[in-house]
Write an enzyme that holds these catalytic residues in place. Sequence first.
Site, PDB file in Angstrom:
ATOM      1  N   PHE A 201     -33.474   9.498 -21.727  1.00 15.20           N
ATOM      2  CA  PHE A 201     -32.078   9.402 -22.141  1.00 15.20           C
ATOM      3  C   PHE A 201     -31.222   9.070 -20.928  1.00 15.20           C
ATOM      4  O   PHE A 201     -31.309   9.745 -19.894  1.00 15.20           O
ATOM      5  CB  PHE A 201     -31.565  10.700 -22.780  1.00 15.20           C
TER       6      PHE A 201
ATOM      7  N   ASP B 215     -32.585   9.510 -12.388  1.00 22.61           N
ATOM      8  CA  ASP B 215     -31.452  10.009 -13.172  1.00 22.61           C
ATOM      9  C   ASP B 215     -31.505  11.539 -13.120  1.00 22.61           C
ATOM     10  O   ASP B 215     -32.269  12.176 -13.847  1.00 22.61           O
ATOM     11  CB  ASP B 215     -31.530   9.488 -14.608  1.00 22.61           C
TER      12      ASP B 215
ATOM     13  N   LYS C  55     -22.943  15.632 -15.204  1.00 25.20           N
ATOM     14  CA  LYS C  55     -22.969  16.936 -15.872  1.00 25.20           C
ATOM     15  C   LYS C  55     -22.474  18.121 -15.028  1.00 25.20           C
ATOM     16  O   LYS C  55     -21.298  18.423 -15.044  1.00 25.20           O
ATOM     17  CB  LYS C  55     -24.357  17.207 -16.459  1.00 25.20           C
TER      18      LYS C  55
HETATM   19  C1  LIG Z   1     -26.279  13.546 -20.378  1.00 22.12           C
HETATM   20  C2  LIG Z   1     -27.115  12.543 -19.691  1.00 22.12           C
HETATM   21  C3  LIG Z   1     -26.642  11.227 -19.472  1.00 22.12           C
HETATM   22  C4  LIG Z   1     -25.320  10.736 -20.004  1.00 22.12           C
HETATM   23  O1  LIG Z   1     -24.239  11.421 -19.472  1.00 22.12           O
HETATM   24  P1  LIG Z   1     -22.775  11.249 -20.156  1.00 22.12           P
HETATM   25  O2  LIG Z   1     -21.874  12.023 -19.227  1.00 22.12           O
HETATM   26  O3  LIG Z   1     -22.873  11.845 -21.521  1.00 22.12           O
HETATM   27  O4  LIG Z   1     -22.473   9.806 -20.187  1.00 22.12           O
HETATM   28  C5  LIG Z   1     -27.460  10.359 -18.778  1.00 22.12           C
HETATM   29  N1  LIG Z   1     -28.660  10.746 -18.300  1.00 22.12           N
HETATM   30  C6  LIG Z   1     -29.139  12.000 -18.485  1.00 22.12           C
HETATM   31  C7  LIG Z   1     -30.463  12.370 -17.911  1.00 22.12           C
HETATM   32  C8  LIG Z   1     -28.389  12.931 -19.192  1.00 22.12           C
HETATM   33  O5  LIG Z   1     -28.878  14.160 -19.399  1.00 22.12           O
END
Ligand SMILES: *Cc1c(COP(=O)(O)O)cnc(C)c1O
Length: 386
Positions: free
Chosen positions: A123, A210, A239
């Site tokens: 994701f 990420d 986050k």
């Molecule tokens: C939550 C998340 C995103 C997206 O972040 P947003 O602030 O919702 O755009 C991208 N990568 C990972 C691994 C995430 O957990």
Amino acid sequence: MSTYPRLPVTFVRGEGAWLWDTAGKKYLDAFSGVAVCGLGHAHPAVAEALCNQAQQLIHTSNWYGIARQQELADKLTEISGMDNVFFGNSGAEAVECAIKIARMYGHKKDIAVPTIIVMEGSFHGRTLATLTATGSRKVQAGFEPLVAGFVRVPYGDLAAIEIVAKNNHDVVAVLVEPVQGEGGINIPPEDYLPGLRSICDRHQWLLMLDEIQTGMGRTGRWFAFQHHDLKPDVMSVAKGLANGVPIGACLARGAAASMLQVGNHGSTFGGNPLACAAALATIKTLHEQKLATRAASLGARMLHGFSKKLAGQPNVKEIRGKGLMLGIELTHDCRKLTALALERGLLINVTHEKVIRLLPPLVISDAEADQIVDGVSLLVSEFGAA
Ligand SMILES: *Cc1c(COP(=O)(O)O)cnc(C)c1O
């Protein structure tokens, strides 16, 4: 717009790991607003930093120097070992920046269609490029045409990447989560990140991590890659970075750090004094209270608790975790558990339909951790019997 299936509750106040709804009922939060409020709710250090900064200066734009942004960049590069930072306002924006760096890197090497290897079950966000990078048809469906320049392989599988390397000479980068969050708390083999690092070195690809969900202490280190003796070339963080104030950061190192030059990228709000003040207060508190180390021991305590309490439960397929990223995979769809937990004053999440995902604040006490373990275990055993 109706983009979320909201639970029937509205919170009006929070403190630590606790939230109160409009009727005054209190809830223990094992979700932290999706791994955002690592310091818990309404943390006084963040509130004070925000109040002070709001009274001084909130926004001027990136057309001028921003002292707080520089301070935060210095801090982030210090704790990560990276070279520089671009600031945006969300996780997806941080990953977009990484994708743009990879493409620029490819074009500098005369690769006309720079291609990024991404993972099944990943994701990376909801913008067009990041939903294309995301390994979930549900996230992509209806938004075709998707963005070009991505190839997908199974997560945790180094051999699959070697095969792509052999057949595709347009690859410029690998984009991967150190632990998959939305995908169900999937933890790859120990040798996975080191293996990726060496493949990337061999092919001169960028290793882009990420760390949006794994970062800011949650897995037991500032960043999950620090469990190994390696560094990424690019890393996205968001986050937990400012404990709830919107911010995203893309960090880069070496050649990747000089890809974006004047005119190549930008953000109106990105790195504004208010968001940076909140992030600085968050980092300072995480550091002073040694909360990454605390996340590691709390996570071990909870894993141990779950494996004892859920031993022999026929509906439990696997219990896994790294620090305070915990997943309990059941044998069948358990999405209704979030509403059942809510009735009992406990906030949990279910991802990938069958995985109970727990992302509690890093500041919880042992007693609160045990309360989460007891509450979730009871729900799981009752659910199994039903
Ligand atoms: C939550 C998340 C995103 C997206 O972040 P947003 O602030 O919702 O755009 C991208 N990568 C990972 C691994 C995430 O957990």
